[in-house]
Motif scaffolding. Structure first.
Motif, PDB file in Angstrom:
ATOM      1  N   UNK A 112       0.820  -1.201   0.000  1.00 10.71           N
ATOM      2  CA  UNK A 112       0.000   0.000   0.000  1.00 10.71           C
ATOM      3  C   UNK A 112       0.856   1.254   0.000  1.00 10.71           C
ATOM      4  N   UNK A 113       0.471   2.269   0.787  1.00  5.86           N
ATOM      5  CA  UNK A 113       1.257   3.524   0.825  1.00  5.86           C
ATOM      6  C   UNK A 113       2.687   3.324   1.309  1.00  5.86           C
ATOM      7  N   UNK A 114       2.931   2.237   2.097  1.00  7.76           N
ATOM      8  CA  UNK A 114       4.282   1.998   2.592  1.00  7.76           C
ATOM      9  C   UNK A 114       5.249   1.633   1.473  1.00  7.76           C
ATOM     10  N   UNK A 115       4.730   1.275   0.307  1.00  6.12           N
ATOM     11  CA  UNK A 115       5.615   0.907  -0.807  1.00  6.12           C
ATOM     12  C   UNK A 115       6.285   2.126  -1.444  1.00  6.12           C
ATOM     13  N   UNK A 116       5.758   3.312  -1.185  1.00 12.08           N
ATOM     14  CA  UNK A 116       6.316   4.518  -1.817  1.00 12.08           C
ATOM     15  C   UNK A 116       7.349   5.160  -0.900  1.00 12.08           C
ATOM     16  N   UNK A 117       8.611   5.248  -1.352  1.00 13.10           N
ATOM     17  CA  UNK A 117       9.663   5.878  -0.513  1.00 13.10           C
ATOM     18  C   UNK A 117       9.359   7.354  -0.278  1.00 13.10           C
ATOM     19  N   UNK A 118       9.838   7.848   0.828  1.00 15.18           N
ATOM     20  CA  UNK A 118       9.686   9.273   1.140  1.00 15.18           C
ATOM     21  C   UNK A 118      10.613  10.078   0.218  1.00 15.18           C
ATOM     22  N   UNK A 119      10.110  11.066  -0.533  1.00 22.17           N
ATOM     23  CA  UNK A 119      10.977  11.856  -1.433  1.00 22.17           C
ATOM     24  C   UNK A 119      11.983  12.696  -0.643  1.00 22.17           C
ATOM     25  N   UNK A 120      13.217  12.695  -1.116  1.00 22.68           N
ATOM     26  CA  UNK A 120      14.272  13.481  -0.489  1.00 22.68           C
ATOM     27  C   UNK A 120      14.257  14.914  -1.056  1.00 22.68           C
ATOM     28  N   UNK A 121      14.624  15.917  -0.284  1.00 27.80           N
ATOM     29  CA  UNK A 121      14.625  17.309  -0.774  1.00 27.80           C
ATOM     30  C   UNK A 121      15.668  17.507  -1.883  1.00 27.80           C
ATOM     31  N   UNK A 122      15.348  18.384  -2.821  1.00 27.21           N
ATOM     32  CA  UNK A 122      16.216  18.676  -3.971  1.00 27.21           C
ATOM     33  C   UNK A 122      17.165  19.818  -3.589  1.00 27.21           C
ATOM     34  N   UNK A 123      18.453  19.578  -3.617  1.00 27.73           N
ATOM     35  CA  UNK A 123      19.392  20.667  -3.239  1.00 27.73           C
ATOM     36  C   UNK A 123      19.263  21.899  -4.125  1.00 27.73           C
ATOM     37  N   UNK A 124      18.843  21.712  -5.387  1.00 25.94           N
ATOM     38  CA  UNK A 124      18.754  22.850  -6.303  1.00 25.94           C
ATOM     39  C   UNK A 124      17.690  23.852  -5.866  1.00 25.94           C
ATOM     40  N   UNK A 125      16.754  23.401  -5.023  1.00 24.26           N
ATOM     41  CA  UNK A 125      15.690  24.314  -4.589  1.00 24.26           C
ATOM     42  C   UNK A 125      16.078  25.062  -3.317  1.00 24.26           C
ATOM     43  N   UNK A 126      17.297  24.888  -2.864  1.00 22.97           N
ATOM     44  CA  UNK A 126      17.747  25.562  -1.641  1.00 22.97           C
ATOM     45  C   UNK A 126      18.901  26.525  -1.959  1.00 22.97           C
ATOM     46  N   UNK A 127      18.817  27.248  -3.092  1.00 27.47           N
ATOM     47  CA  UNK A 127      19.829  28.225  -3.447  1.00 27.47           C
ATOM     48  C   UNK A 127      19.547  29.545  -2.751  1.00 27.47           C
ATOM     49  N   UNK A 128      20.640  30.295  -2.446  1.00 24.98           N
ATOM     50  CA  UNK A 128      20.481  31.596  -1.776  1.00 24.98           C
ATOM     51  C   UNK A 128      19.769  32.576  -2.694  1.00 24.98           C
ATOM     52  N   UNK A 129      18.872  33.418  -2.127  1.00 27.09           N
ATOM     53  CA  UNK A 129      18.068  34.353  -2.899  1.00 27.09           C
ATOM     54  C   UNK A 129      18.437  35.812  -2.611  1.00 27.09           C
ATOM     55  N   UNK A 130      19.487  36.064  -1.806  1.00 24.45           N
ATOM     56  CA  UNK A 130      19.820  37.442  -1.434  1.00 24.45           C
ATOM     57  C   UNK A 130      20.424  38.194  -2.626  1.00 24.45           C
ATOM     58  N   UNK A 131      20.046  39.483  -2.845  1.00 24.18           N
ATOM     59  CA  UNK A 131      20.637  40.264  -3.946  1.00 24.18           C
ATOM     60  C   UNK A 131      22.087  40.630  -3.645  1.00 24.18           C
ATOM     61  N   UNK A 132      22.714  41.084  -4.618  1.00 25.83           N
ATOM     62  CA  UNK A 132      24.120  41.492  -4.420  1.00 25.83           C
ATOM     63  C   UNK A 132      25.050  40.538  -5.107  1.00 25.83           C
ATOM     64  N   UNK A 133      26.203  40.429  -4.630  1.00 22.21           N
ATOM     65  CA  UNK A 133      27.173  39.556  -5.257  1.00 22.21           C
ATOM     66  C   UNK A 133      27.864  38.670  -4.277  1.00 22.21           C
ATOM     67  N   UNK A 134      28.981  39.207  -3.785  1.00 23.70           N
ATOM     68  CA  UNK A 134      29.811  38.351  -2.937  1.00 23.70           C
ATOM     69  C   UNK A 134      29.890  38.893  -1.513  1.00 23.70           C
ATOM     70  N   UNK A 135      28.921  39.670  -1.133  1.00 31.08           N
ATOM     71  CA  UNK A 135      28.997  40.308   0.168  1.00 31.08           C
ATOM     72  C   UNK A 135      28.561  39.393   1.299  1.00 31.08           C
ATOM     73  N   UNK A 136      28.517  40.034   2.498  1.00 33.00           N
ATOM     74  CA  UNK A 136      28.143  39.304   3.715  1.00 33.00           C
ATOM     75  C   UNK A 136      26.706  38.807   3.651  1.00 33.00           C
ATOM     76  N   UNK A 137      25.782  39.604   3.094  1.00 33.98           N
ATOM     77  CA  UNK A 137      24.371  39.181   3.004  1.00 33.98           C
ATOM     78  C   UNK A 137      24.225  37.926   2.171  1.00 33.98           C
TER      79      UNK A 137
END
Length: 697
Positions: A112-137
């Motif tokens: 049943x539902x136990x046959x479906x593995x739990x999906x692992x998180x995608x690293x590509x969806x955890x990229x930084x969103x702060x503006x700027x370039x190479x600063x502290x933010x």
């Protein structure tokens, strides 16, 4: 000459009056028009309602007429099915031993539902969103995204680990269930194979059991017709002797048609002509007899039958006595060769039964006019008691009753080893109720066996059997065996049905010992102690029968008045006979479910009453009452098992757990008369016997 003025106040007033009058007249005309319109609409509404009412009445009549036609069509279809029972039934497939086998194909594992593995998180969806370039933010945004990813990954991995753990546990449960199911199926199929072997060799019990199953499981019969069968096999004559329950007169509809009477608004039944109904019923009985014969001969793939003797009966009230009785309405002996030449789909059942086979068919079965049956299953031989194997005439033959308990347990273990198993005795303490541990190495049907040993002289009580079953469940063994030097009562044999338990009585134990080269005897003689003294030449048997599946103990009390002579004169499962042997519990012969042998003339001189009673076995059916004790009767048989009389007894009632069936009372001339009982007890057997003078500790 004067002139009227048209412009003065009077003229104005007059003009106003005329306008007001015109307005009033206009209003009156409008109201009259509205009234006429309302009346017109009312008439139209009434006409519409009358039309709708007529339509509803017509639709209702059509509905009732259609219902009456439907009921009539059902009656016609029922009569057509009964008339064509034989012609339809011959097209059903023949029964074979394969029908008794159970498939080993189990429902596959579904996670049943136990046959479906739990999906692992995608690293590509955890990229930084702060503006700027190479600063502290930007560095802080990257660190926060990595932290979220790490948390979500840990949570997903924990959920996946939990899923795999639950899946493994669920799989283990399924594997255990599947193993239990397969073991039960294999045990069942092994029993079927033993039955097939017995059928091929013409073993009477196997033949009777097989053809009883062929009739009970046949697909040729409508579901609402009875399927009760008793059978016995005469190996010498190669003849099957059976009784087959026939449908009652109510199987043929009393109503021929149904019509709707609109004036009275009800359905009226048109009765079927009595002559037509009688003819249909008589033809139905003949068809049932021939169809039963067809099922038996068609199932005889082994060729063990040369003929079949069948007696058809109904359970009804005997019109001569008013008592419930088995009334035989048809009897026939059919030769296999003659039956094979028949065209069952085209013949007249009544003519075939009477003219071809010279059978008997009641002339007025609707009035329960009986025919005399020929041989019945109980007339085919007699039950052969299991006798112990002959013992050697040796003074050193050990007495099992006098044997040391440890030595006796070791002897039982040696017996299991001699039968090809691995067996050892257990430690005296902490054995969990197990005296011998055994392992059957046989593939498929083998496994672990727990053995309990009871070196008793009296009947083993059902509580010991229930305790063994608990031990089997607790230890996870494949089977439990209870070995005794005594015997088991009806309650014990009833409890083990369908369970992985086996009971070995003292008589069977002695036989097994000698079959496998071991030695042992029961008591000073060469036979186990008999539950009863040899019957006196002049005795009767009281056979007790009832409907319902509840386990009951039938007992007897030898009394003077309402008081039993002594505790030993109370005959029940733990005391199967009185001291003088005048009242003894004996094996019942079908259709009886319990039996007592009584030598009335030899009863003690101070006894004037023999009380029959029954009680719920609380160890087998805890919480049950006697509401299922119905259609009960006592058969009075002579020494040759011929029925002398049938004695009616009271049905059980809800809440009661013990019941006095009746009593035989000695009259002044020495004769015994039966007086029906009916007194019930809610306190079980203890209350009943206490009421007859037995103290219960």
């Amino acid at each position: 000459m004067t002139r009227r003025s048209t412009s003065g106040p009077i003229a104005v007033w007059a003009e106003m009056q005329r306008q007001q009058q015109r307005q009033q007249e206009a209003q009156q005309r409008a109201r009259a028009q509205q009234q006429r319109e309302r009346e017109r609409q009312q008439r139209a509404y009434e006409r519409d309602m009358a039309r709708q009412n007529r339509e509803r009445q017509a639709a209702y009549r059509q509905q009732q007429e259609a219902e009456a036609q439907r009921l009539t069509d059902e009656l016609d279809a029922r009569v057509a099915a009964l008339t064509g029972l034989l012609a339809t039934g011959v097209s059903a497939p023949a029964f074979s031993m394969a029908a008794l086998h159970r498939s080993q194909q189990l429902q596959p594992f579904d996670a049943g539902p136990l046959a479906r593995p739990v999906p692992m998180p995608d690293p590509q969806r955890y990229q930084a969103q702060a503006p700027g370039g190479w600063g502290r933010a930007n560095r802080r945004a990257q660190e926060e995204a990595q932290a979220r990813y790490a948390r979500d990954l840990a949570a997903a991995q924990a959920a996946e680990a939990q899923r795999q753990q639950q899946l493994a546990a669920y799989r283990q449960q399924y594997d255990q269930w599947a193993a239990d199911q397969l073991a039960a199926i294999r045990r069942h199929n092994a029993g079927v194979e033993r039955l097939a072997d017995g059928l091929r060799t013409g073993e009477p019990d196997a033949v009777a059991q097989y053809f009883s199953a062929a009739l009970s499981l046949s697909t040729a019969w409508p579901q609402d017709l009875p399927r009760q069968v008793d059978a016995a096999y005469d190996a010498g004559a190669r003849q099957l002797v059976l009784t087959w329950e026939l449908p009652g007169y109510d199987a043929v509809p009393e109503t021929k048609a149904v019509r709707y009477m609109p004036t009275a608004d009800r359905h009226k039944d048109t009765p079927r002509p009595a002559a037509q109904r009688r003819a249909l019923y008589r033809d139905l009985l003949a068809q049932c007899v021939l169809l039963a014969l067809r099922d038996v001969f068609a199932a005889d793939g082994s060729g063990v039958l040369e003929s079949v003797e069948l007696a058809g009966y109904v359970d009804d009230h005997d019109p001569a006595t008013g008592r419930e009785a088995r009334i035989y309405l048809a009897t026939v002996i059919a030769d296999r060769g003659v039956f094979a030449a028949l065209d069952l789909a085209r013949l007249s059942a009544v003519d075939c039964l009477v003219d071809v086979f010279h059978g008997q068919l009641s002339a007025r079965p609707e009035q329960r006019v009986a025919v005399r049956p020929g041989r019945l299953p109980e007339d085919v031989g007699a039950p052969v008691p299991m006798a112990a194997a002959p013992l050697v005439d040796d003074e050193d033959e050990p007495d099992l009753f006098a044997m040391d308990p440890l030595v006796f347990e070791e002897l039982v273990a040696a017996l299991f080893r001699a039968m090809g198993m691995e067996a050892v005795t257990t430690q005296r303490s902490g054995d969990g109720g197990v005296d011998v541990d055994a392992v059957d190495p046989t593939p498929i049907r083998g496994g672990t066996i727990v053995v309990q040993v009871k070196r008793y002289r009296h009947t083993v009580q059902p509580t010991a059997v229930r305790d063994l079953y608990g031990t089997v469940q607790h230890t996870g063994a494949n089977k439990g065996v209870l070995v005794t030097t005594s015997r088991f009562g009806n309650g014990s044999h009833t409890f083990v049905r369908g369970k992985p338990l086996e009971l070995v009585s003292g008589e069977q134990l002695v036989e097994l010992l000698h079959q496998h080269g071991l030695r042992g005897r029961l008591g000073p003689g060469d036979r186990p102690p008999a539950p009863a003294a040899p019957p006196a030449p002049d005795h009767n048997v009281l056979g007790v029968q009832w409907s319902g599946g509840v386990a009951l103990d039938v007992c007897a009390l030898v009394c003077r008045g309402a008081t039993v002579l002594s505790d030993d004169h109370f005959v029940f499962y733990n005391n199967p006979r009185t001291p003088d042997g005048t009242v003894t519990a004996v094996p019942a012969t079908p259709p009886d479910r319990a039996a007592l042998r009584v030598a009335f003339d030899a009863l003690p001189a101070d006894a004037d009453r023999l009380v029959l009673a029954t009680a719920i076995d609380p160890t087998v059916n805890p919480g049950a009452d006697l509401s299922g004790f119905t259609r009960a009767a006592v058969r009075l048989l002579d020494a040759g098992s011929a029925e002398l009389d049938r004695l009616p007894v009271s049905d059980g009632r809800p809440g009661e757990t013990a019941l006095v069936l009746g009593s035989f009372r000695r009259r002044a001339g020495g004769d015994w008369d039966f007086v029906a009982g009916g007194r019930g007890y809610t306190g079980g057997l203890e209350s009943l016997i206490r009421d007859h003078g037995i103290e219960v500790s």
